[in-house]
Write a protein that holds these residues in place. Structure first.
Motif, PDB file in Angstrom:
ATOM      1  N   GLN A  77       0.816  -0.960   0.127  1.00 30.76           N
ATOM      2  CA  GLN A  77       0.059  -0.035  -0.086  1.00 30.76           C
ATOM      3  C   GLN A  77       0.918   1.376  -0.136  1.00 30.76           C
ATOM      4  O   GLN A  77       1.555   1.510   0.840  1.00 30.76           O
ATOM      5  CB  GLN A  77      -0.975  -0.159   1.189  1.00 30.76           C
ATOM      6  CG  GLN A  77      -1.808  -1.308   1.224  1.00 30.76           C
ATOM      7  CD  GLN A  77      -2.631  -1.173   2.548  1.00 30.76           C
ATOM      8  OE1 GLN A  77      -3.446  -0.102   2.484  1.00 30.76           O
ATOM      9  NE2 GLN A  77      -2.595  -1.996   3.442  1.00 30.76           N
ATOM     10  N   TRP A  79      -0.068   5.127  -0.163  1.00 32.37           N
ATOM     11  CA  TRP A  79      -1.320   6.077  -0.776  1.00 32.37           C
ATOM     12  C   TRP A  79      -0.794   7.598  -0.616  1.00 32.37           C
ATOM     13  O   TRP A  79       0.194   8.011   0.205  1.00 32.37           O
ATOM     14  CB  TRP A  79      -2.257   5.949   0.255  1.00 32.37           C
ATOM     15  CG  TRP A  79      -3.035   4.688   0.533  1.00 32.37           C
ATOM     16  CD1 TRP A  79      -2.258   3.447   1.255  1.00 32.37           C
ATOM     17  CD2 TRP A  79      -4.109   4.326  -0.089  1.00 32.37           C
ATOM     18  NE1 TRP A  79      -3.330   2.346   0.927  1.00 32.37           N
ATOM     19  CE2 TRP A  79      -4.470   3.027   0.377  1.00 32.37           C
ATOM     20  CE3 TRP A  79      -5.201   4.833  -0.810  1.00 32.37           C
ATOM     21  CZ2 TRP A  79      -5.524   2.200  -0.086  1.00 32.37           C
ATOM     22  CZ3 TRP A  79      -6.406   4.294  -1.281  1.00 32.37           C
ATOM     23  CH2 TRP A  79      -6.583   2.726  -1.081  1.00 32.37           C
ATOM     24  N   ARG A  84      -4.462   5.411  -4.639  1.00 32.44           N
ATOM     25  CA  ARG A  84      -3.484   4.585  -4.411  1.00 32.44           C
ATOM     26  C   ARG A  84      -2.472   4.831  -5.452  1.00 32.44           C
ATOM     27  O   ARG A  84      -2.813   4.811  -6.691  1.00 32.44           O
ATOM     28  CB  ARG A  84      -4.228   3.130  -4.672  1.00 32.44           C
ATOM     29  CG  ARG A  84      -3.549   1.971  -4.650  1.00 32.44           C
ATOM     30  CD  ARG A  84      -3.315   1.440  -3.144  1.00 32.44           C
ATOM     31  NE  ARG A  84      -2.532   0.324  -2.818  1.00 32.44           N
ATOM     32  CZ  ARG A  84      -3.292  -0.571  -2.305  1.00 32.44           C
ATOM     33  NH1 ARG A  84      -4.688  -0.928  -2.244  1.00 32.44           N
ATOM     34  NH2 ARG A  84      -2.484  -1.803  -2.215  1.00 32.44           N
ATOM     35  N   ASP A  87       2.034  -0.343  -6.394  1.00 37.87           N
ATOM     36  CA  ASP A  87       2.254  -1.412  -5.439  1.00 37.87           C
ATOM     37  C   ASP A  87       3.795  -1.660  -5.491  1.00 37.87           C
ATOM     38  O   ASP A  87       4.010  -2.438  -6.383  1.00 37.87           O
ATOM     39  CB  ASP A  87       1.149  -2.434  -5.679  1.00 37.87           C
ATOM     40  CG  ASP A  87       1.331  -3.931  -4.996  1.00 37.87           C
ATOM     41  OD1 ASP A  87       2.489  -3.812  -4.176  1.00 37.87           O
ATOM     42  OD2 ASP A  87       0.522  -4.440  -4.542  1.00 37.87           O
ATOM     43  N   GLU A 172      -3.090  -6.296   2.603  1.00 35.29           N
ATOM     44  CA  GLU A 172      -4.272  -6.145   3.065  1.00 35.29           C
ATOM     45  C   GLU A 172      -5.171  -7.311   3.485  1.00 35.29           C
ATOM     46  O   GLU A 172      -6.355  -7.585   3.016  1.00 35.29           O
ATOM     47  CB  GLU A 172      -5.319  -5.059   2.285  1.00 35.29           C
ATOM     48  CG  GLU A 172      -4.637  -3.870   2.196  1.00 35.29           C
ATOM     49  CD  GLU A 172      -4.963  -3.021   0.805  1.00 35.29           C
ATOM     50  OE1 GLU A 172      -6.095  -2.118   0.982  1.00 35.29           O
ATOM     51  OE2 GLU A 172      -4.714  -3.176  -0.383  1.00 35.29           O
ATOM     52  N   PRO A 260      -2.623   0.914   7.104  1.00 34.79           N
ATOM     53  CA  PRO A 260      -1.473   2.115   6.657  1.00 34.79           C
ATOM     54  C   PRO A 260      -0.926   2.948   7.701  1.00 34.79           C
ATOM     55  O   PRO A 260      -2.045   3.499   8.683  1.00 34.79           O
ATOM     56  CB  PRO A 260      -1.546   2.456   5.201  1.00 34.79           C
ATOM     57  CG  PRO A 260      -3.288   2.313   5.276  1.00 34.79           C
ATOM     58  CD  PRO A 260      -3.316   1.110   6.141  1.00 34.79           C
TER      59      PRO A 260
END
Length: 299
Positions: A77, A79, A84, A87, A172, A260
């Motif tokens: 994650q 952000w 987003r 990755d 996640e 996060p």
């Protein structure tokens, strides 16, 4: 009397920097982007890593998880606010721009390399479509001179957000893996040892204290060696839980998990780990003492 000559030489090459002592390779820092296939490329990691007798300890782009490379640190994650931004774990829409690498110390005890790295993504650009850096990372790798039975290697990772609302997080799910990882070779006789004794890997993270040792037959038949990962007490959430695997995966002190955390724009998030290479099994070392010594070195 100890010589003033650097114990560990750092030699620049076309792709990165080689650490060696007395003509024996210790590790290679991969500065330039290396490509496995159209979907997987990575820079800014350590591979190969060698044991005290030259045995290979790490893997790079293994077929089961081609996003794993030696010793690396990455997060699923990334952000900015509610957007987003790629990755970094799976190598999707993410890259490390290694701007500068320099030797910052070299003496008769250890040699250190410092890399200034900017995180980028095609999902975060200016009005001209040029990628804007998300995070400034300063990473230090320090290789100590080998003693008779062990060698210490330190990693100091400092992350500063370059945009407001930056957050990073792990997988996640209940595993939550992410952060500092080692993709070692996984011999059939691999053992996991902590201060409490033998540890058995589980699907989800296990609580096993501030260090874990990984020992097995990495090189010559009937010669056991290994490495331990020590977590510095200054780490957030210390001691961090561990993702441990016997087959086709990596070993990971988990941070921050599935939820996060914010990255600061001024004082950096600091992540510190020590890898101890050794002959024999980890039970033959006083790793509790080595952990205490590491913790006493301060933040």
């Amino acid at each position: 009397m100890i010589s003033s000559k650097p114990a560990v030489n750092i030699v620049p090459t076309a792709g990165g920097f080689l650490f060696a002592e007395d003509g024996q390779d210790v590790l290679f820092y991969q500065r330039e982007t290396k490509r496995f296939n159209a979907a997987h490329s990575r820079s800014h990691y350590v591979h190969p890593l060698y044991g005290l007798d030259g045995e290979l300890l790490t893997e790079e782009f293994p077929s089961d998880h081609p996003h794993h490379c030696g010793i690396f640190w990455a997060w699923h994650q990334v952000w900015i606010g509610d957007k987003r931004i790629g990755d970094a774990w799976s190598l999707r829409d993410f890259a490390w721009d290694v701007q500068d690498v320099k030797v910052i110390a070299a003496d008769s005890y250890a040699s250190s390399l410092e890399a200034e790295v900017f995180w980028t993504s095609p999902l975060w650009t200016d009005t001209q479509g040029v990628r804007k850096p998300l995070v400034r990372e300063t990473a230090m790798i320090k290789v100590h001179r080998a003693s008779r039975d062990m060698r210490k290697i330190d990693f100091d990772i400092r992350l500063v957000a370059l945009e407001n609302g930056m957050r990073i997080g792990g997988a996640e799910n209940a595993k939550g893996y992410g952060g500092f990882c080692t993709r070692t070779l996984l011999p059939d006789d691999l053992q996991f040892i902590s201060s409490g004794g033998t540890v058995e890997p589980a699907t989800q993270p296990v609580e096993a204290g501030p260090w874990i040792d990984f020992s097995g037959t990495f090189g010559e038949v009937d010669r056991v060696s290994g490495l331990a990962i020590l977590c510095h007490p200054s780490l957030p959430d210390f001691p961090q839980p561990w993702i441990l695997r016997r087959k086709t995966s990596m070993q990971n002190p988990v941070y921050p998990g599935s939820h996060p955390v914010a990255l600061p724009r001024e004082d950096p998030l600091v992540l510190r780990y020590r890898v101890v290479l050794h002959r024999g099994t980890g039970s033959e070392l006083d790793l509790d003492r080595l952990q205490a010594e590491y913790g006493a070195e301060g933040a």
